[in-house]
Design a protein around this motif. Sequence first.
Motif, mmCIF file in Angstrom:
data_model
loop_
_atom_site.group_PDB
_atom_site.id
_atom_site.type_symbol
_atom_site.label_atom_id
_atom_site.label_comp_id
_atom_site.label_asym_id
_atom_site.label_seq_id
_atom_site.Cartn_x
_atom_site.Cartn_y
_atom_site.Cartn_z
ATOM 1 N N GLY A 74 0.815 -1.218 -0.021
ATOM 2 C CA GLY A 74 0.275 -0.067 0.041
ATOM 3 C C GLY A 74 0.883 1.037 0.101
ATOM 4 N N ARG A 75 0.040 2.361 -0.317
ATOM 5 C CA ARG A 75 1.177 3.780 -0.149
ATOM 6 C C ARG A 75 0.151 4.603 0.991
ATOM 7 N NH1 ARG A 75 4.093 5.771 -4.842
ATOM 8 N NH2 ARG A 75 4.269 4.352 -6.133
ATOM 9 N N ALA B 93 -5.775 -0.253 -1.159
ATOM 10 C CA ALA B 93 -5.836 0.955 -2.166
ATOM 11 C C ALA B 93 -7.076 1.854 -1.636
ATOM 12 C CB ALA B 93 -5.951 0.519 -3.646
ATOM 13 N N THR C 110 -0.880 3.495 -6.843
ATOM 14 C CA THR C 110 -0.977 2.220 -6.156
ATOM 15 C C THR C 110 -1.250 0.993 -7.321
ATOM 16 O OG1 THR C 110 -1.648 3.285 -4.177
ATOM 17 C CG2 THR C 110 -1.784 0.900 -4.257
#
Length: 607
Positions: free
Chosen positions: A470-471, A519, A528
Amino acid sequence: MCGIVGYAGYRDCSDVLVDALSKLEYRGYDSAGVAVFENGEIKVCKAQGKLEMLRKKMQEEGKPQGRVGIGHTRWATHGEPSDINSHPHSGAKVTVVHNGIIENYRELKEFLSAKGVEFVSETDTEVVAQLLNYYYKGDPLDTIIKTISDLDGSFALGIIFADYPERIYAVRRESPLIVGIGKDENYIASDVPAILKYTRDYYLLDHDEIAVLTDSEVNIYDIHKEPVEKTLMTADWDESAAEKGGYEHFMIKEIHEQPNAVNMTVKPRVVDGLPNLEECGITHENIKSFKNIFVVACGTAMHAGMVGKYVIERLAGVPVTVDIASEFRYRSPIVGEGDLVIIISQSGETADSLAALRLAKSLGAKTLAVVNAKGSSIAREADMLVYTHAGPEIAVASTKAYIVQLAVMYLFAFELSLARGKITEEQCRELTLSLLAVPELIGKILETDLEKSQYISTKLLSADSLLYIGRGLDYALSMEGSLKLKEISYIHSESYAAGELKHGTISLITDEMPVIAVATQRSLLEKTVSNIVEVKSRGAMVIIITREDFTIDEKAYDFRIDIPSTDDMLMPMLAAVPMQLIAYYTSVLRGNDVDKPRNLAKSVTVE
Ligand code: G6P
């Protein structure tokens, strides 16, 4: 970690002790034992393994019959799990159960050995029993005071003296211990759930306080033998809170308790639509000018701090460093006056977190504790305190305690941002309103995503290893998702910042490496998804956890879990739920002991 119980009353002591120990099983243990006065003599029964083994041994060898005694579940530190190393441990006149670690036990053992004392176990606890025995000249209180003055380290001790068959003695330093007060019966225990079936009233013992209990009396003394007046506490939850209530495991029960836990934690702290943490000692005046914030914690609590970091930095514009407590305390952190150190801890007793708190205070920083267990050491020692109201969390893998830690991080971030003039009152109201709506959304996820998560778990059963990616906030959350899965399913798993994959880890991707991608952040979605496509095109089976209003090319994933939408910033509180469910079902399907995963302890009171 070890659990201690003790009983003086009118019931069958062995039964009460084993029952109370069963309520402490969540702490993690590998052997158990009791010592009970039977016709004036101390009778010990102990066994390696689960309580079932102890029950069996009691049946075979005869259950100790009596009304006064002590019991213990042991989580091995000094010496392997075995019958001999199990507690209780005895000297000629004294029998002891112990939670904690005696750091100078080697010196003490040498000292006693030189005096001719022989030891049968490898434990530090036997050294305490023998030291008590060595100093014992007929007065238990004097003996305990002399003995603990020689001890370095942490301990909670339940002690019985052969000459005083009506009494239990208890003393603590660092490790937790409570004294339960009943009618014609009294208790000691490491934690409240152990005694809830019998009483909700208890005293919290402070460091180096000594309790003397009979069935009808409890007296507490300080280290100078002066009587101490204590405030009687009453647990605000009853026995059912520490029972499964029809669920198969505590973990799934606790996952379902999350909407209520968030409500209990957030609602009382919202006044006129705005966060208000005044009862916790937090005002705009005393928080607005911190230069730096540190969040220090262990395990899941540290992951809650990671989410807090993203939110506080984004909203309030104050730099936040997240530290693992065991690193913080030994890395010479640059912390001092003008800084705030937030310690997050479910139990409030984690040894490293407590040490980090003390270090932060000694360096001149202000401290804020976010704690679930009332009256715990961390709660008592911090300058400011926000209780999370998750109720008792029994499953070792933390779920509801994590969610409410997040809730407090948000409340604090909103209040701080408002205090610093970084958001308007209007914006703060909107965010707070969204936070208040989270419990209902979690409830929805629990209605709609159970089966889907269960199905996805069937796809993970044979994996040897998997990745969570994930970001931004999704990355912070994926750390917790990954920990949840690995700790109870025993499948290796790592979380990775999605953008960092291509710098090494992507070489691990094959069709045997499932990837769980989170996301939920609108501003990062495109990036992502590009990272997800990178792993998908290298053969990975991709499970995406995203929000129902996001459109994502179906070719990018194999399975999709949709969660409702709220403010981007609050999405971790929702996305955490399917992750918990996936971990839970994977563990169930693999036939693991979901609530008590191997080698783990709920409350880690040693370094
Ligand atoms: C143990 C537990 C974890 C928990 C960590 C910190 O390792 O198994 O679930 O996150 O301790 O505990 P705390 O009580 O300080 O939150």
